[in-house]
Write an enzyme that holds these catalytic residues in place. Structure first.
Site, PDB file in Angstrom:
ATOM      1  N   LYS A  82      50.376  43.085  39.579  1.00  0.00           N
ATOM      2  CA  LYS A  82      49.199  42.971  40.430  1.00  0.00           C
ATOM      3  C   LYS A  82      48.619  44.348  40.738  1.00  0.00           C
ATOM      4  O   LYS A  82      49.365  45.320  40.916  1.00  0.00           O
ATOM      5  CB  LYS A  82      49.606  42.243  41.714  1.00  0.00           C
ATOM      6  CG  LYS A  82      48.471  41.749  42.585  1.00  0.00           C
ATOM      7  CD  LYS A  82      49.050  40.880  43.704  1.00  0.00           C
ATOM      8  CE  LYS A  82      47.980  40.404  44.668  1.00  0.00           C
ATOM      9  NZ  LYS A  82      48.563  39.554  45.735  1.00  0.00           N
ATOM     10  N   SER A 157      45.633  36.007  47.027  1.00  0.00           N
ATOM     11  CA  SER A 157      45.116  37.202  46.392  1.00  0.00           C
ATOM     12  C   SER A 157      45.694  37.470  44.999  1.00  0.00           C
ATOM     13  O   SER A 157      45.230  38.386  44.301  1.00  0.00           O
ATOM     14  CB  SER A 157      45.385  38.418  47.279  1.00  0.00           C
ATOM     15  OG  SER A 157      46.769  38.628  47.460  1.00  0.00           O
ATOM     16  N   SER A 181      49.072  34.218  49.524  1.00  0.00           N
ATOM     17  CA  SER A 181      48.445  34.964  48.428  1.00  0.00           C
ATOM     18  C   SER A 181      49.041  34.664  47.064  1.00  0.00           C
ATOM     19  O   SER A 181      48.412  34.913  46.040  1.00  0.00           O
ATOM     20  CB  SER A 181      48.541  36.472  48.698  1.00  0.00           C
ATOM     21  OG  SER A 181      47.584  36.857  49.653  1.00  0.00           O
TER      22      SER A 181
END
Length: 474
Positions: A82, A157, A181
């Site tokens: 990420k 996210s 997320s």
């Protein structure tokens, strides 16, 4: 594959599960370079449609592959990281304009651990700015789109991670979770995502004692998720709350006989948040289908009073702690909602914080009693499915207005506040053909049993883990 599922026309290697590919690597039937080229080919083919992996590092990946021990846990498997986690020599932007050209000189300890286990970083996955939001878009890379319908969002996210997995760009992808997320995009994209208990995965950061935000595995199957957790888990002195991995691997436990399973089903987690009628019906039907001689489902109604208050307070405290010393050259360019969240954290009183801690202790004690009779607590991941990519958050759910961009994520708050592991498992499709996940919350430090139960339920759902070609829609 179910008849309604989109086809997959990518490389045959990308169709396989992570566990299957690692077996091939260990038997020297494929090489890490074979996988790197397959991954890069698939990313090139799908990126224009979904924008999931936004920064590639092919040369670094090939160099890393040359040094991989084929006997290591991941044996040279390409993975996604990420864009909130630094990787040495690879552009890491956090999705914010002031860091658009940031290239870290050192990697996060979690990346080093994964590389020591044979993981090969292929690139960085898209995220909202500083990870704040459940719809993945930012001013640096734009929006990530849902492979099941590119007009829809992929959640956030960890939206880039989930979308890339669903499209077969990689076999495993690292995610992170504070307010869903990791769980929300897993549900929206039809993959598996696990938020582990704090301390399972060493995560230092500026606020190393904060147990709210954790790193976790994302994959297309429960077994793959367990394999990735084995690579992520373990004690590291950089993290004051980390502790050693279990003696038996998560994958071995996951694959063993789950025995008799008792699921507590809370349709709205004790009134924690509203649920759209279609979502409620889909999840209820899924729980009915999952019942079997070895699987019992019972109605549960945990007392979740105060969950949102505790979550918002402790999240605000964490944001103020983490962001208050950020240089203004960076923070002045944050999106408005992010600046507001940080300011709200700074305005908290000691009584606000004390009350949140009191609520948190009461909630944990109540959940502990739930697990005296149930293996897992099941409920929604969110009360609504994916929305058009242009909409940051739903204006309302089941007639209840959303007050801000985190209000609609309330089903994620309980596990976070109580420090419990939680997993999103694909269990169905809505009327639009978009995936729906079921949230399974496990007991304290109960990752192994949670994965074991999830694998048994995954087998009962009948959904194939095969990735899909993006369904282009405008």
């Amino acid at each position: 594959m179910a008849a309604a599922d989109p086809p997959f026309t990518g490389p045959d290697l990308c169709r396989l599960t992570a566990c299957a590919v690692v077996d091939l690597l260990k038997r020297r039937e494929v090489s890490p370079l074979d996988l790197i080229e397959a991954s890069l080919s698939r990313i090139a083919a799908t990126s224009p449609a979904i924008n999931a992996i936004v920064t590639l590092c092919p040369d670094r990946a090939r160099d890393s592959a040359a040094a991989v021990d084929p006997a290591s846990l991941l044996a040279g498997l390409p993975i996604g990281i990420k864009d909130l986690m630094p990787v040495q020599g690879v552009r890491t932007t956090f999705g914010t304009p002031a860091l658009a050209d940031n290239v870290p000189q050192t990697s996060d300890p979690a990346v080093l651990r994964l590389e020591s286990c044979g993981g090969v970083v292929i690139g960085k996955t898209n995220t909202p700015e500083m990870g704040a939001g459940a719809n993945t878009f930012n001013p640096v890379f734009g929006a990530t789109r849902n492979p099941w319908n590119t007009a829809m969002n992929a959640g956030g996210s960890s939206g880039g991670a989930a979308a890339g997995l669903a499209a077969g760009e990689v076999w495993l992808s690292q995610g992170s979770d504070l307010g869903g997320s990791l769980r929300t995009p897993a549900s929206f994209c039809g993959i598996v995502g696990l938020r582990p208990s704090p301390g399972i995965v060493a995560s230092p950061g500026k606020d190393g004692f904060n147990a709210f935000g954790v790193e976790g595995p994302m994959a297309r199957t429960v077994e793959d998720c367990a394999l990735f957790l084995d690579a992520m888990a373990g004690w590291d002195a950089v993290s004051p709350i980390s502790f050693p991995a279990p003696a038996q691997s998560y994958l071995d436990t996951c694959r063993s006989d789950a025995g008799s399973i008792r699921i507590g089903y809370a349709p709205d987690l004790g009134g924690l948040a509203p649920v759209e009628p279609e979502m409620a019906a889909l999840l209820s039907d899924a729980l009915t289908r999952l019942q079997a001689p070895d699987v019992t489902v019972v109605e549960a109604a945990p007392d979740t009073t105060g969950t949102e208050t505790a979550f918002r307070t402790l999240r605000g405290l964490g944001m103020w702690t983490g962001f208050r010393t950020t240089p203004s050259v960076v923070s002045d360019r944050y999106k408005t909602t992010l600046r507001q969240n940080i300011a709200e954290g700074g305005a908290l009183t000691v009584d606000d914080i004390a009350e949140a801690q009191f609520i948190r202790a009461r909630l944990y004690d109540g959940m502990r009693h739930v697990f005296e009779t149930c293996d897992v607590l099941a409920g929604p991941v969110t009360g609504i499915g994916p929305l058009p990519v242009e909409i940051e958050y739903p204006p309302e759910i089941a007639g209840h207005p959303s007050r801000d961009y985190i209000d609609w994520l309330r089903f994620a708050f309980l596990a976070t506040v109580c420090g419990l592991p939680a997993l999103s498992l694909p269990v169905g499709r809505d009327a639009r053909g978009l995936p729906v996940g079921l949230q399974l919350i496990g007991p304290p430090r109960g990752e192994a049993r949670l994965l074991q139960v999830a694998r048994r339920l995954e087998q009962a759902t009948g959904f194939a883990p095969t990735p899909i070609d993006p369904v282009i829609s405008h």
